[in-house]
Design an enzyme around this catalytic site. Structure first.
Site, PDB file in Angstrom:
ATOM      1  N   LYS A  68     -13.095   1.295  11.630  1.00  0.00           N
ATOM      2  CA  LYS A  68     -11.761   1.702  12.058  1.00  0.00           C
ATOM      3  C   LYS A  68     -11.732   2.010  13.552  1.00  0.00           C
ATOM      4  O   LYS A  68     -10.740   1.725  14.238  1.00  0.00           O
ATOM      5  CB  LYS A  68     -11.297   2.907  11.252  1.00  0.00           C
ATOM      6  CG  LYS A  68     -11.031   2.623   9.788  1.00  0.00           C
ATOM      7  CD  LYS A  68      -9.878   1.656   9.578  1.00  0.00           C
ATOM      8  CE  LYS A  68      -8.547   2.295   9.840  1.00  0.00           C
ATOM      9  NZ  LYS A  68      -7.407   1.361   9.569  1.00  0.00           N
ATOM     10  N   THR A 109     -10.000   0.436   2.669  1.00  0.00           N
ATOM     11  CA  THR A 109     -10.068   1.898   2.677  1.00  0.00           C
ATOM     12  C   THR A 109     -11.109   2.472   1.712  1.00  0.00           C
ATOM     13  O   THR A 109     -11.268   3.689   1.647  1.00  0.00           O
ATOM     14  CB  THR A 109      -8.693   2.492   2.324  1.00  0.00           C
ATOM     15  OG1 THR A 109      -8.273   2.003   1.046  1.00  0.00           O
ATOM     16  CG2 THR A 109      -7.667   2.108   3.369  1.00  0.00           C
ATOM     17  N   TYR A 150     -17.107   2.846   7.353  1.00  0.00           N
ATOM     18  CA  TYR A 150     -15.642   2.877   7.356  1.00  0.00           C
ATOM     19  C   TYR A 150     -15.120   3.394   8.692  1.00  0.00           C
ATOM     20  O   TYR A 150     -14.272   2.755   9.341  1.00  0.00           O
ATOM     21  CB  TYR A 150     -15.123   3.739   6.208  1.00  0.00           C
ATOM     22  CG  TYR A 150     -13.633   3.984   6.261  1.00  0.00           C
ATOM     23  CD1 TYR A 150     -12.730   2.933   6.106  1.00  0.00           C
ATOM     24  CD2 TYR A 150     -13.124   5.268   6.468  1.00  0.00           C
ATOM     25  CE1 TYR A 150     -11.359   3.156   6.163  1.00  0.00           C
ATOM     26  CE2 TYR A 150     -11.763   5.500   6.531  1.00  0.00           C
ATOM     27  CZ  TYR A 150     -10.889   4.443   6.388  1.00  0.00           C
ATOM     28  OH  TYR A 150      -9.529   4.657   6.448  1.00  0.00           O
ATOM     29  N   GLY A 187       0.822  -1.201   0.000  1.00  0.00           N
ATOM     30  CA  GLY A 187       0.000   0.000   0.000  1.00  0.00           C
ATOM     31  C   GLY A 187       0.859   1.254   0.000  1.00  0.00           C
ATOM     32  O   GLY A 187       2.085   1.192   0.170  1.00  0.00           O
ATOM     33  N   LEU A 188       0.225   2.393  -0.175  1.00  0.00           N
ATOM     34  CA  LEU A 188       0.957   3.657  -0.244  1.00  0.00           C
ATOM     35  C   LEU A 188       1.738   3.902   1.046  1.00  0.00           C
ATOM     36  O   LEU A 188       2.943   4.185   1.017  1.00  0.00           O
ATOM     37  CB  LEU A 188      -0.017   4.810  -0.508  1.00  0.00           C
ATOM     38  CG  LEU A 188       0.585   6.213  -0.539  1.00  0.00           C
ATOM     39  CD1 LEU A 188       1.683   6.319  -1.585  1.00  0.00           C
ATOM     40  CD2 LEU A 188      -0.514   7.246  -0.802  1.00  0.00           C
ATOM     41  N   LEU A 189       1.086   3.784   2.182  1.00  0.00           N
ATOM     42  CA  LEU A 189       1.771   4.034   3.447  1.00  0.00           C
ATOM     43  C   LEU A 189       2.755   2.917   3.766  1.00  0.00           C
ATOM     44  O   LEU A 189       3.912   3.177   4.129  1.00  0.00           O
ATOM     45  CB  LEU A 189       0.754   4.181   4.579  1.00  0.00           C
ATOM     46  CG  LEU A 189       1.340   4.452   5.964  1.00  0.00           C
ATOM     47  CD1 LEU A 189       2.114   5.762   5.977  1.00  0.00           C
ATOM     48  CD2 LEU A 189       0.245   4.458   7.023  1.00  0.00           C
ATOM     49  N   ALA A 197      -5.770  -2.324   5.452  1.00  0.00           N
ATOM     50  CA  ALA A 197      -7.144  -1.925   5.775  1.00  0.00           C
ATOM     51  C   ALA A 197      -8.002  -1.977   4.518  1.00  0.00           C
ATOM     52  O   ALA A 197      -7.493  -1.980   3.392  1.00  0.00           O
ATOM     53  CB  ALA A 197      -7.178  -0.511   6.357  1.00  0.00           C
ATOM     54  N   ASP A 235      -3.862 -12.527   4.203  1.00  0.00           N
ATOM     55  CA  ASP A 235      -5.160 -11.920   4.469  1.00  0.00           C
ATOM     56  C   ASP A 235      -5.166 -11.663   5.971  1.00  0.00           C
ATOM     57  O   ASP A 235      -5.034 -12.610   6.762  1.00  0.00           O
ATOM     58  CB  ASP A 235      -6.280 -12.882   4.076  1.00  0.00           C
ATOM     59  CG  ASP A 235      -7.674 -12.300   4.290  1.00  0.00           C
ATOM     60  OD1 ASP A 235      -7.874 -11.554   5.276  1.00  0.00           O
ATOM     61  OD2 ASP A 235      -8.571 -12.618   3.482  1.00  0.00           O
ATOM     62  N   ILE A 236      -5.295 -10.409   6.397  1.00  0.00           N
ATOM     63  CA  ILE A 236      -5.096 -10.109   7.823  1.00  0.00           C
ATOM     64  C   ILE A 236      -6.160 -10.752   8.710  1.00  0.00           C
ATOM     65  O   ILE A 236      -6.024 -10.749   9.933  1.00  0.00           O
ATOM     66  CB  ILE A 236      -5.012  -8.599   8.105  1.00  0.00           C
ATOM     67  CG1 ILE A 236      -6.320  -7.873   7.825  1.00  0.00           C
ATOM     68  CG2 ILE A 236      -3.880  -7.978   7.335  1.00  0.00           C
ATOM     69  CD1 ILE A 236      -6.339  -6.470   8.388  1.00  0.00           C
TER      70      ILE A 236
END
Length: 301
Positions: free
Chosen positions: A139, A72, A135, A10-12, A70, A46-47
């Site tokens: 979270k 998102t 969402y 992912g980006l982060l 996540a 897969d978390i």
């Protein structure tokens, strides 16, 4: 430090890997579908699969786990709440529990969408939470399951994440979309009735690593110092493109829009600017304004 990054493509997550490697940390990563281009141990995960996560931990000697994974897609969460709560709510708590059992540091990334967006001031870490969509609800559940499972966890709330991918350098998020539309000469309606504190992924990754290195626990907000509307953000991008002389970008291409004019499955909070005084105090440095963050991705723009 030996670090496992969950959600490394992912980006982060990709930025966390890149920043950690730059500090000579030993890293491994997990990915859900697409393997990132890092020369580190990588594991498909897969978390929701706690057994698989446990197996990955047992194959290494990690000091810390940072969960960036996540669901998102805000509207997707609204359409599939059961899946959203499983991925964003229950799974992080299980990861935290496994880490607590092994006495590993654990960091979980959350969002400004845990707030309702009705406050007139910036949200501090202790401000009341009241998410307005699935969402945010999922979270927030994730925050609570992590706190319950691991009393030494770090919870980091970010806002409006954008930046360049840590492995590919590809510009991702709001600036990528805006600059692409402007280059096509297409008019862009951008919200003028929403305010956010954008989080550049590279800067947020550095901050997360610093917090882990300092053994910081509890909830911390990570974002820029700039509280702005998407319209203002878009104007800053347009100015950068125009100043580079690589593109004639008329001011008229940007239009002030309203959230009420867009039909979407999930409600978005109007004002979710995060207060970043705590992280500034803990790390003894200021969070950057948007201008500095845009300087950091100028080449990609």
């Amino acid at each position: 430090m030996q670090l496992l990054v969950v959600g490394a493509n992912g980006l982060l997550g990709s930025n966390v890997i890149a920043k950690a490697l730059a500090r000579d940390w030993e890293c491994a990563g997990t990915y859900h579908a697409t393997e990132p281009a890092f020369d580190v141990p990588l594991h498909e995960l897969d978390i929701r699969d706690t057994d698989r996560f446990t197996t990955i931990l047992d194959a290494h000697e990690f000091d810390a786990v940072l969960n960036c994974a996540a669901m998102t897609d805000v509207d997707g969460c609204e359409r599939n709440p059961e899946h959203a709560h499983a991925v964003n709510g229950a799974a992080p708590g299980e990861l935290a529990r496994v880490c607590a059992d092994r006495e590993l540091a654990f960091c979980h990334v959350s969002t400004d969408y845990v707030f309702d967006g009705n406050a007139e001031r910036r949200y501090t870490e202790s401000a009341p939470t009241s998410p307005q969509q699935v969402y945010g609800e999922s979270k927030l559940t994730g925050e609570r399951t992590v706190e319950k499972a691991h009393d030494g966890a770090l919870l980091a709330r970010l806002s409006f994440i954008y930046g360049t991918h840590g492995a590919t350098g590809t510009l991702t998020g709001f600036p990528a979309w805006v600059s692409d539309q402007l280059r096509k000469g297409e008019s862009i309606p951008l919200f003028a009735d929403q305010t956010v504190t954008p989080s550049r992924a590279g800067q947020a990754a550095t901050t997360l690593i610093d917090l882990l290195a300092a053994d910081v626990t509890g909830t911390v907000h990570i974002a820029s110092r700039s509280c702005i509307t998407p319209y203002e953000f878009g104007e800053r991008i347009r100015e950068r493109l125009a100043a580079s002389r690589s593109l004639d970008v008329p001011v008229e291409l940007l239009a002030e829009g309203s959230q009420s004019a867009v039909d979407r499955a999930a409600t978005r909070p109007l004002h979710t600017c995060l207060d970043v005084e705590k992280v500034e105090h803990v790390l003894d440095r200021d969070q950057p304004p948007l201008a500095d963050d845009l300087d950091a991705i100028a080449d990609a723009l």
